[in-house]
Design an enzyme around this catalytic site. Structure first.
Site, PDB file in Angstrom:
ATOM      1  N   GLU A 166       9.824  16.198  14.524  1.00  0.00           N
ATOM      2  CA  GLU A 166      10.320  15.922  13.174  1.00  0.00           C
ATOM      3  C   GLU A 166       9.642  16.872  12.205  1.00  0.00           C
ATOM      4  O   GLU A 166       8.420  16.849  12.056  1.00  0.00           O
ATOM      5  CB  GLU A 166       9.987  14.467  12.808  1.00  0.00           C
TER       6      GLU A 166
ATOM      7  N   LYS B 104       0.849  -1.198   0.000  1.00  0.00           N
ATOM      8  CA  LYS B 104       0.000   0.000   0.000  1.00  0.00           C
ATOM      9  C   LYS B 104       0.883   1.246   0.000  1.00  0.00           C
ATOM     10  O   LYS B 104       1.486   1.598   0.999  1.00  0.00           O
ATOM     11  CB  LYS B 104      -0.937   0.045   1.203  1.00  0.00           C
TER      12      LYS B 104
ATOM     13  N   GLU C   1       9.226   1.160  11.076  1.00  0.00           N
ATOM     14  CA  GLU C   1      10.333   2.070  10.745  1.00  0.00           C
ATOM     15  C   GLU C   1       9.740   3.465  10.756  1.00  0.00           C
ATOM     16  O   GLU C   1       9.045   3.851   9.820  1.00  0.00           O
ATOM     17  CB  GLU C   1      10.885   1.764   9.351  1.00  0.00           C
TER      18      GLU C   1
ATOM     19  N   CYS D  65      13.930  10.278   6.753  1.00  0.00           N
ATOM     20  CA  CYS D  65      13.670   9.864   8.147  1.00  0.00           C
ATOM     21  C   CYS D  65      14.906  10.040   9.011  1.00  0.00           C
ATOM     22  O   CYS D  65      14.814  10.428  10.170  1.00  0.00           O
ATOM     23  CB  CYS D  65      13.209   8.421   8.170  1.00  0.00           C
TER      24      CYS D  65
HETATM   25  P1  NAD Z   1       2.543   8.589   7.367  1.00  0.00           P
HETATM   26  O1  NAD Z   1       2.729   7.889   8.648  1.00  0.00           O
HETATM   27  O2  NAD Z   1       1.585   9.708   7.300  1.00  0.00           O
HETATM   28  O3  NAD Z   1       2.075   7.557   6.243  1.00  0.00           O
HETATM   29  C1  NAD Z   1       2.778   6.369   5.998  1.00  0.00           C
HETATM   30  C2  NAD Z   1       1.815   5.350   5.420  1.00  0.00           C
HETATM   31  O4  NAD Z   1       0.805   5.071   6.385  1.00  0.00           O
HETATM   32  C3  NAD Z   1       1.101   5.822   4.164  1.00  0.00           C
HETATM   33  O5  NAD Z   1       0.964   4.734   3.278  1.00  0.00           O
HETATM   34  C4  NAD Z   1      -0.256   6.245   4.696  1.00  0.00           C
HETATM   35  O6  NAD Z   1      -1.289   6.134   3.738  1.00  0.00           O
HETATM   36  C5  NAD Z   1      -0.473   5.264   5.820  1.00  0.00           C
HETATM   37  N1  NAD Z   1      -1.377   5.774   6.850  1.00  0.00           N
HETATM   38  C6  NAD Z   1      -1.580   7.065   7.201  1.00  0.00           C
HETATM   39  N2  NAD Z   1      -2.525   7.143   8.175  1.00  0.00           N
HETATM   40  C7  NAD Z   1      -2.903   5.879   8.444  1.00  0.00           C
HETATM   41  C8  NAD Z   1      -3.842   5.292   9.355  1.00  0.00           C
HETATM   42  N3  NAD Z   1      -4.569   6.044  10.172  1.00  0.00           N
HETATM   43  N4  NAD Z   1      -3.956   3.941   9.373  1.00  0.00           N
HETATM   44  C9  NAD Z   1      -3.224   3.177   8.540  1.00  0.00           C
HETATM   45  N5  NAD Z   1      -2.363   3.660   7.653  1.00  0.00           N
HETATM   46  C10 NAD Z   1      -2.179   4.996   7.604  1.00  0.00           C
HETATM   47  O7  NAD Z   1       3.992   9.001   6.908  1.00  0.00           O
HETATM   48  P2  NAD Z   1       4.402   9.848   5.632  1.00  0.00           P
HETATM   49  O8  NAD Z   1       3.980  11.251   5.910  1.00  0.00           O
HETATM   50  O9  NAD Z   1       3.940   9.173   4.380  1.00  0.00           O
HETATM   51  O10 NAD Z   1       6.004   9.720   5.660  1.00  0.00           O
HETATM   52  C11 NAD Z   1       6.784  10.487   6.460  1.00  0.00           C
HETATM   53  C12 NAD Z   1       7.167   9.727   7.713  1.00  0.00           C
HETATM   54  O11 NAD Z   1       7.814   8.496   7.365  1.00  0.00           O
HETATM   55  C13 NAD Z   1       8.176  10.483   8.534  1.00  0.00           C
HETATM   56  O12 NAD Z   1       7.823  10.430   9.891  1.00  0.00           O
HETATM   57  C14 NAD Z   1       9.481   9.713   8.299  1.00  0.00           C
HETATM   58  O13 NAD Z   1      10.405   9.825   9.324  1.00  0.00           O
HETATM   59  C15 NAD Z   1       8.984   8.327   8.146  1.00  0.00           C
HETATM   60  N6  NAD Z   1       9.975   7.482   7.457  1.00  0.00           N
HETATM   61  C16 NAD Z   1      10.704   6.571   8.190  1.00  0.00           C
HETATM   62  C17 NAD Z   1      11.657   5.779   7.569  1.00  0.00           C
HETATM   63  C18 NAD Z   1      12.459   4.765   8.350  1.00  0.00           C
HETATM   64  O14 NAD Z   1      13.062   3.894   7.727  1.00  0.00           O
HETATM   65  N7  NAD Z   1      12.487   4.822   9.662  1.00  0.00           N
HETATM   66  C19 NAD Z   1      11.896   5.917   6.199  1.00  0.00           C
HETATM   67  C20 NAD Z   1      11.152   6.850   5.487  1.00  0.00           C
HETATM   68  C21 NAD Z   1      10.189   7.631   6.132  1.00  0.00           C
END
Ligand code: NAD
Length: 494
Positions: A397, A189, A265, A300
């Site tokens: 962040e 997804k 992650e 991240c």
């Molecule tokens: P996000 O948490 O908003 O979304 C990530 C995923 O979760 C998306 O596919 C989104 O559709 C889904 N999602 C959102 N709300 C949800 C819910 N209520 N229930 C289920 N799924 C849901 O994150 P983002 O804004 O897409 O990405 C940025 C974040 O990702 C930052 O916090 C960054 O640090 C993190 N990140 C971490 C790593 C790592 O390896 N640790 C790598 C890349 C990004």
């Protein structure tokens, strides 16, 4: 990269597919609903994407489960899975330009980075797990001779991979490589801001010979498709990369449903510690600039807190500003562009709110701080000095091109500042003293600590967080642990 390619012309001619990929074919959402995929560089709609919801999740999980139970992939000889995954990696390579263009149009990163970083690393990741999987042995326990205990790793079943928008293809690859190599079925997804490369992978996986139903892609919103995957009673594990806030939802979903495994992650607020005895202060400051401004700061493990020993602070800050100020920000399709657009308007506004908070709370804005063009989601490379650990810009962040500089008295103070965070994804220390380097790398509570570099790595080295940056590791053979069950078979010889 060929500078002679006219990426704007290619973009204009590019076909888009916004459908889900389930059971080896492209289909719309069962409800027929779609949402706009928007190019953040100009606000224009690229295409419509299927807005999958719980009905689509039910359907895809059923298809993925049937494929898993059939054994067509889960019981295939590892060497044969290897062959097909290598073919998948080769196809990703063969479609580098198309996939790089989709990535850039969808989420705003410079085409030079999509071509030189995201694409090769994604293909390399799939290839690495393909190469590994027929070389991983199981174990026999050292029991008495009256019994044999075979300790084997088995695939879990149906794994949902829920990924973010900052490195859409690469974060997907970090999940897909070990999930598929281990013999699971997967439902990918993508984030709603960046569905297009994930969708394109469906056809490439099928072409590579990954059997129908084993690799599925469900675009849709987090609150609908993501949540339904998290709550589904027949999903065995969720492999999540995204924010800490949403990571915590997945833990709740698991508890509310079938206790599915969750690998997280999540976010970071990584300290990049530059001590006065760094071997090369210029190199350290240059790495500090790229450590926050690369990928628009949407990384991240970005070095978003520059913790610098007071005696060299001004020298380092000036160099970071010189490097950061010279970064070419603009049209992501221009091969000369080094920093592109924020992923969407919401994220751009969020970053601007943090910048305003930094000023309001008394940090010194020394560079940038403004939106750049009338059109598109562009923000200047921004540096704050005089930041203290209690300020919002030092704690939360931001996920944008905003660096918070915090002065430290000495190494002990720097470590204390470094650890003063709820996150623990990454950290770095710059020093020529091996004792200080080892002291810092032991004391810093982070999944990876870089010494005299920033954001270096390899697919063979694990990546993941301490504390609220999550748990479980991507990359390396350790990732296979997340997607396999350990089974002991006790054979009585008595
Ligand atoms: P996000 O948490 O908003 O979304 C990530 C995923 O979760 C998306 O596919 C989104 O559709 C889904 N999602 C959102 N709300 C949800 C819910 N209520 N229930 C289920 N799924 C849901 O994150 P983002 O804004 O897409 O990405 C940025 C974040 O990702 C930052 O916090 C960054 O640090 C993190 N990140 C971490 C790593 C790592 O390896 N640790 C790598 C890349 C990004």
């Amino acid at each position: 990269m060929s500078a002679s390619i006219d990426w704007r012309a290619r973009a204009a001619a590019l076909p888009f597919n916004g459908q889900a990929f389930v059971g080896g074919r492209y289909i719309g959402a069962l409800s027929g609903a779609t949402f706009d995929s928007i190019n953040p560089a100009n606000g224009k709609v690229l295409t419509q994407v299927a807005a999958c919801d719980s009905a689509d999740v039910d359907h895809a999980v059923g298809v993925a489960r049937a494929a898993f139970e059939s054994g067509v992939w889960s019981r295939m000889a590892p060497r044969e899975r290897k062959k097909r995954l290598k073919a998948f990696a080769d196809l990703i390579c063969a479609h580098t330009e198309e996939l790089a263009l989709l990535e850039t149009l969808d989420m705003g990163k410079p085409i030079r980075d999509s071509l030189s970083v995201d694409l090769p690393l994604s293909a390399q990741c799939i290839e690495w797990y393909a190469e590994a999987i027929d070389k991983v042995y199981d174990e026999i326990a050292p029991t008495a001779t009256t019994a044999v205990s075979l300790i084997r790793r088995e695939p879990l079943g149906v794994v949902a991979a829920v990924v973010p928008w900052n490195f859409p293809l690469l974060m997907a690859a970090w999940k897909l490589g070990p999930i598929l190599a281990a013999g699971n079925s997967v439902i990918l997804k993508p984030a709603e801001q960046s569905s297009l490369t994930a969708i394109r992978l469906g056809a490439l996986a099928a072409e590579a010979g990954i059997p129908d139903g084993v690799f599925n892609v469900l675009p849709g919103f987090g609150e609908t498709a993501g949540r339904a995957l998290g709550l589904h009673m027949d999903v065995d594990a969720v492999a999540f990369t995204g924010s800490t806030e949403v990571g915590k939802y997945f833990l709740q979903y698991s508890g509310q449903s079938n206790m599915k495994r969750v690998g997280l992650e999540c976010g970071g607020k990584s300290p990049n510690i530059i001590l006065a005895d760094a071997p090369d202060l210029d190199a350290a400051a240059t790495a500090a600039a790229w450590g926050i401004f690369y990928n628009q700061g949407e990384v991240c493990n970005a070095g978003s807190r520059l913790v610098v020993e007071e005696s060299v602070r001004e020298q380092v800050v000036e160099k970071v500003m010189a490097v950061g100020g010279a970064i070419k920000v603009g049209d992501p399709l221009d091969p000369a562009t080094e920093m592109g657009a924020m992923v969407d308007e919401r994220q751009a506004e969020r970053v601007m709110e943090y910048i305003e908070k930094g000023v309001a709370e008394g940090a010194r804005l020394r560079m940038g701080g403004k939106r750049m063009a009338a059109e598109g989601c562009f923000i200047e490379t921004t540096l704050f000095d005089g930041v203290t650990s209690d300020m919002t810009i030092a704690r939360e962040e931001i996920f944008g091109p905003v660096l918070a500089t915090i002065a430290a008295k000495d190494i002990d103070d720097a470590i204390k500042i470094g650890n003063d965070t709820t996150y623990g994804l990454a950290a770095a220390v710059w020093t020529r003293d091996i004792n200080k380097a080892f002291k810092a790398s032991s004391a810093l509570r982070a999944g990876v600590v870089w010494v005299n570099c920033f954001d270096h790595g390899d697919i063979s080295s694990p990546f993941g967080g301490f504390k609220q940056s999550g748990f479980g590791r991507d990359k390396s053979l350790h990732a296979l642990e997340k997607y396999t069950e350990l089974k002991a078979t006790w054979i009585n010889l008595g």
